[in-house]
Design a protein around this motif. Structure first.
Motif, PDB file in Angstrom:
ATOM      1  N   GLY A  47       4.082   9.851  12.810  1.00  0.00           N
ATOM      2  CA  GLY A  47       4.811  11.104  12.934  1.00  0.00           C
ATOM      3  C   GLY A  47       5.541  11.471  11.652  1.00  0.00           C
ATOM      4  N   CYS A  48       6.132  10.474  10.993  1.00  0.00           N
ATOM      5  CA  CYS A  48       6.816  10.729   9.725  1.00  0.00           C
ATOM      6  C   CYS A  48       5.830  11.195   8.663  1.00  0.00           C
ATOM      7  CB  CYS A  48       7.544   9.471   9.258  1.00  0.00           C
ATOM      8  SG  CYS A  48       9.034   9.074  10.201  1.00  0.00           S
ATOM      9  N   ALA A  49       4.643  10.588   8.641  1.00  0.00           N
ATOM     10  CA  ALA A  49       3.625  11.001   7.671  1.00  0.00           C
ATOM     11  C   ALA A  49       3.228  12.464   7.898  1.00  0.00           C
ATOM     12  CB  ALA A  49       2.402  10.093   7.773  1.00  0.00           C
ATOM     13  N   LEU A  50       3.008  12.850   9.144  1.00  0.00           N
ATOM     14  CA  LEU A  50       2.643  14.236   9.450  1.00  0.00           C
ATOM     15  C   LEU A  50       3.778  15.196   9.110  1.00  0.00           C
ATOM     16  CD1 LEU A  50       0.784  13.763  12.859  1.00  0.00           C
ATOM     17  CD2 LEU A  50      -0.232  14.292  10.629  1.00  0.00           C
ATOM     18  N   LEU A  51       5.010  14.794   9.406  1.00  0.00           N
ATOM     19  CA  LEU A  51       6.159  15.642   9.101  1.00  0.00           C
ATOM     20  C   LEU A  51       6.304  15.860   7.605  1.00  0.00           C
ATOM     21  CD1 LEU A  51       8.754  17.135   9.882  1.00  0.00           C
ATOM     22  CD2 LEU A  51       9.942  14.921   9.852  1.00  0.00           C
ATOM     23  N   VAL A  52       6.149  14.789   6.831  1.00  0.00           N
ATOM     24  CA  VAL A  52       6.287  14.905   5.378  1.00  0.00           C
ATOM     25  C   VAL A  52       5.157  15.746   4.796  1.00  0.00           C
ATOM     26  CG1 VAL A  52       6.336  13.609   3.214  1.00  0.00           C
ATOM     27  CG2 VAL A  52       7.582  12.760   5.188  1.00  0.00           C
ATOM     28  N   LEU A  53       3.946  15.631   5.346  1.00  0.00           N
ATOM     29  CA  LEU A  53       2.838  16.476   4.895  1.00  0.00           C
ATOM     30  C   LEU A  53       3.149  17.957   5.157  1.00  0.00           C
ATOM     31  CD1 LEU A  53      -0.371  14.509   5.968  1.00  0.00           C
ATOM     32  CD2 LEU A  53       0.411  14.974   3.647  1.00  0.00           C
ATOM     33  N   LEU A  88      -1.548   3.195   8.277  1.00  0.00           N
ATOM     34  CA  LEU A  88      -0.504   4.191   8.505  1.00  0.00           C
ATOM     35  C   LEU A  88       0.528   4.162   7.385  1.00  0.00           C
ATOM     36  CD1 LEU A  88       0.091   3.837  12.361  1.00  0.00           C
ATOM     37  CD2 LEU A  88      -1.067   5.711  11.160  1.00  0.00           C
ATOM     38  N   ASP A  89       0.846   2.965   6.897  1.00  0.00           N
ATOM     39  CA  ASP A  89       1.798   2.851   5.792  1.00  0.00           C
ATOM     40  C   ASP A  89       1.241   3.479   4.520  1.00  0.00           C
ATOM     41  OD1 ASP A  89       3.481   1.515   7.476  1.00  0.00           O
ATOM     42  OD2 ASP A  89       2.955  -0.487   6.752  1.00  0.00           O
ATOM     43  N   THR A 143       1.070   8.225   0.833  1.00  0.00           N
ATOM     44  CA  THR A 143       0.372   9.416   0.351  1.00  0.00           C
ATOM     45  C   THR A 143       1.182  10.670   0.640  1.00  0.00           C
ATOM     46  OG1 THR A 143      -1.802   8.393   0.647  1.00  0.00           O
ATOM     47  CG2 THR A 143      -1.730  10.785   0.596  1.00  0.00           C
ATOM     48  N   ALA A 144       1.682  10.790   1.860  1.00  0.00           N
ATOM     49  CA  ALA A 144       2.459  11.965   2.248  1.00  0.00           C
ATOM     50  C   ALA A 144       3.741  12.083   1.417  1.00  0.00           C
ATOM     51  CB  ALA A 144       2.800  11.895   3.738  1.00  0.00           C
ATOM     52  N   LEU A 145       4.427  10.972   1.219  1.00  0.00           N
ATOM     53  CA  LEU A 145       5.657  10.992   0.420  1.00  0.00           C
ATOM     54  C   LEU A 145       5.362  11.370  -1.024  1.00  0.00           C
ATOM     55  CD1 LEU A 145       7.420   7.786   1.802  1.00  0.00           C
ATOM     56  CD2 LEU A 145       8.180  10.152   2.111  1.00  0.00           C
ATOM     57  N   GLY A 146       4.244  10.869  -1.558  1.00  0.00           N
ATOM     58  CA  GLY A 146       3.872  11.208  -2.923  1.00  0.00           C
ATOM     59  C   GLY A 146       3.575  12.683  -3.085  1.00  0.00           C
ATOM     60  N   LEU A 147       2.859  13.264  -2.124  1.00  0.00           N
ATOM     61  CA  LEU A 147       2.577  14.699  -2.161  1.00  0.00           C
ATOM     62  C   LEU A 147       3.872  15.512  -2.086  1.00  0.00           C
ATOM     63  CD1 LEU A 147      -0.539  14.850   0.198  1.00  0.00           C
ATOM     64  CD2 LEU A 147      -0.513  15.387  -2.236  1.00  0.00           C
ATOM     65  N   PHE A 148       4.803  15.048  -1.269  1.00  0.00           N
ATOM     66  CA  PHE A 148       6.048  15.782  -1.085  1.00  0.00           C
ATOM     67  C   PHE A 148       6.908  15.763  -2.347  1.00  0.00           C
ATOM     68  CE2 PHE A 148      10.556  15.708   0.374  1.00  0.00           C
ATOM     69  CZ  PHE A 148      10.631  17.030   0.777  1.00  0.00           C
ATOM     70  N   VAL A 149       7.135  14.596  -2.931  1.00  0.00           N
ATOM     71  CA  VAL A 149       8.047  14.523  -4.079  1.00  0.00           C
ATOM     72  C   VAL A 149       7.441  15.155  -5.327  1.00  0.00           C
ATOM     73  CG1 VAL A 149       9.113  12.436  -3.156  1.00  0.00           C
ATOM     74  CG2 VAL A 149       7.308  12.236  -4.876  1.00  0.00           C
ATOM     75  N   PRO A 203       0.811  -1.228   0.000  1.00  0.00           N
ATOM     76  CA  PRO A 203       0.000   0.000   0.000  1.00  0.00           C
ATOM     77  C   PRO A 203       0.840   1.272   0.000  1.00  0.00           C
ATOM     78  CG  PRO A 203      -0.892  -1.588   1.561  1.00  0.00           C
ATOM     79  CD  PRO A 203       0.443  -2.113   1.113  1.00  0.00           C
ATOM     80  N   LEU A 204       1.962   1.261   0.695  1.00  0.00           N
ATOM     81  CA  LEU A 204       2.830   2.436   0.719  1.00  0.00           C
ATOM     82  C   LEU A 204       3.305   2.766  -0.692  1.00  0.00           C
ATOM     83  CD1 LEU A 204       5.653   3.089   3.319  1.00  0.00           C
ATOM     84  CD2 LEU A 204       5.968   3.649   0.917  1.00  0.00           C
ATOM     85  N   ILE A 205       3.730   1.751  -1.431  1.00  0.00           N
ATOM     86  CA  ILE A 205       4.266   1.975  -2.772  1.00  0.00           C
ATOM     87  C   ILE A 205       3.178   2.469  -3.727  1.00  0.00           C
ATOM     88  CG2 ILE A 205       5.289   0.837  -4.777  1.00  0.00           C
ATOM     89  CD1 ILE A 205       6.803  -0.981  -2.833  1.00  0.00           C
ATOM     90  N   THR A 206       2.018   1.822  -3.710  1.00  0.00           N
ATOM     91  CA  THR A 206       0.964   2.211  -4.650  1.00  0.00           C
ATOM     92  C   THR A 206       0.434   3.605  -4.341  1.00  0.00           C
ATOM     93  OG1 THR A 206      -0.689   1.038  -3.315  1.00  0.00           O
ATOM     94  CG2 THR A 206       0.262  -0.144  -5.170  1.00  0.00           C
ATOM     95  N   MET A 207       0.279   3.943  -3.071  1.00  0.00           N
ATOM     96  CA  MET A 207      -0.207   5.269  -2.723  1.00  0.00           C
ATOM     97  C   MET A 207       0.830   6.334  -3.080  1.00  0.00           C
ATOM     98  SD  MET A 207      -3.260   4.831  -1.804  1.00  0.00           S
ATOM     99  CE  MET A 207      -3.616   6.524  -1.371  1.00  0.00           C
ATOM    100  N   PHE A 208       2.097   6.015  -2.950  1.00  0.00           N
ATOM    101  CA  PHE A 208       3.160   6.944  -3.356  1.00  0.00           C
ATOM    102  C   PHE A 208       3.055   7.256  -4.842  1.00  0.00           C
ATOM    103  CE2 PHE A 208       7.330   7.486  -5.314  1.00  0.00           C
ATOM    104  CZ  PHE A 208       7.836   8.566  -4.612  1.00  0.00           C
ATOM    105  N   LEU A 209       2.911   6.224  -5.661  1.00  0.00           N
ATOM    106  CA  LEU A 209       2.843   6.421  -7.108  1.00  0.00           C
ATOM    107  C   LEU A 209       1.612   7.224  -7.513  1.00  0.00           C
ATOM    108  CD1 LEU A 209       3.973   2.927  -8.459  1.00  0.00           C
ATOM    109  CD2 LEU A 209       5.152   5.100  -8.771  1.00  0.00           C
ATOM    110  N   ILE A 210       0.448   6.802  -7.031  1.00  0.00           N
ATOM    111  CA  ILE A 210      -0.788   7.455  -7.440  1.00  0.00           C
ATOM    112  C   ILE A 210      -0.831   8.907  -6.973  1.00  0.00           C
ATOM    113  CG2 ILE A 210      -3.274   7.496  -7.058  1.00  0.00           C
ATOM    114  CD1 ILE A 210      -2.402   5.473  -9.096  1.00  0.00           C
ATOM    115  N   THR A 211      -0.446   9.147  -5.729  1.00  0.00           N
ATOM    116  CA  THR A 211      -0.524  10.498  -5.188  1.00  0.00           C
ATOM    117  C   THR A 211       0.444  11.441  -5.893  1.00  0.00           C
ATOM    118  OG1 THR A 211      -1.099   9.562  -3.035  1.00  0.00           O
ATOM    119  CG2 THR A 211      -0.452  11.864  -3.073  1.00  0.00           C
ATOM    120  N   SER A 212       1.671  11.000  -6.116  1.00  0.00           N
ATOM    121  CA  SER A 212       2.647  11.873  -6.770  1.00  0.00           C
ATOM    122  C   SER A 212       2.219  12.203  -8.193  1.00  0.00           C
ATOM    123  CB  SER A 212       4.036  11.219  -6.767  1.00  0.00           C
ATOM    124  OG  SER A 212       4.012   9.961  -7.437  1.00  0.00           O
TER     125      SER A 212
END
Length: 256
Positions: free
Chosen positions: A238-244, A150-151, A156-162, A72-81
């Motif tokens: 916490g990492c998700a909130l920080l990256v957001l 959470l993952d 999602t947060a990482l995708g928004l950031f990159v 889920p972390l990988i797929t949400m990263f791709l779709i969100t970014s």
């Protein structure tokens, strides 16, 4: 005291945030391929993995829980970014930020929209792993679901950031080897982190995916919620909130 952005309106508003989330969800409704990628791919990958280890159920139990969080972390990263970058390259993002809409509203709205899909994704993947594929965990399935969710939110947060640093959808995909692959190699999935070269072990100790895998393993091996599980879950959240927060800070009002 209420913080304001330059336009003089509150920096973040529940009404503007939910309106942004509703708009994103309406757009995604007309993109069935993205929805299929988000919801179906983790389930399909787990199913494939189960039958790859058809003759060794214990092996599937050993790594299935970890991958339940990683997929889920990988797929949400791709779709969100990709989806966020599409908003920027089409000019939609610039038009939105010209309105009384703060960066925090925009990031929170995207996080809420994709987070809603992350809930569905985590429910499908966790339910399939436990009750269809026979993943055997000692702890509560709800704790497994919590870490999977959470993952997905972290992805999602990482995708928004990159997405702020990419100029095209292809570049957004190219960030995956830089952001996701090192975490995948160092998270403890392929080798215990304590057996790694000391420098790599130290790096793995600050990567959020390491704590996602550790949290899944805690559920796999303990009947009750442990202190280590709470720590792992808090680190991922916490990492998700920080990256957001970083995503909101780096969001550009103009397209490149």
């Amino acid at each position: 005291m209420t913080t304001t952005h330059p336009a003089g309106t509150p920096a973040i508003s529940p009404a503007r945030t939910t309106a942004t989330a509703a708009r994103v969800l309406r757009q995604l409704r007309h993109d069935p391929r993205s929805i299929a990628l988000m919801l179906a791919v983790p389930v399909l990958m787990l199913t494939l993995l189960r039958y790859v280890f058809d003759g060794s159920p214990r092996t599937f139990n050993g790594i299935g829980a970890s991958l339940l969080g990683i997929f889920p972390l990988i797929t949400m990263f791709l779709i969100t970014s990709i989806a966020t970058l599409r908003e920027r390259t089409s000019g939609t993002l610039e038009r939105l930020l010209a309105m009384p809409l703060g960066k925090a509203d925009l990031i929170a709205g995207y996080a809420l929209a994709f987070g809603s899909l992350a809930v569905l994704q985590s429910l499908l993947a966790t339910g399939t792993a436990l009750w269809v594929l026979g993943l055997d965990v000692i702890g509560s399935p709800w704790l497994l679901l919590l870490v999977a969710l959470l993952d997905a939110l972290l992805g999602t947060a990482l995708g928004l950031f990159v997405s702020a640093f990419a100029a095209s959808e292809f570049q957004a995909v190219q960030f995956m080897p830089a952001v996701i692959f090192p975490q995948l190699l160092l998270c403890g999935l392929f080798a215990a982190r304590s057996t790694m070269q000391p420098v790599l072990e130290a790096i793995s100790n600050v990567l959020p995916m390491s704590y996602a895998v550790d949290g899944m393993n805690e559920v796999l091996t303990h009947t009750d919620m442990t202190a280590d599980f709470v720590r792992d879950a808090l680190v991922v959240a916490g990492c998700a909130l920080l990256v957001l927060a970083l995503g909101a800070a780096t969001l550009r009002r103009r397209t490149a």
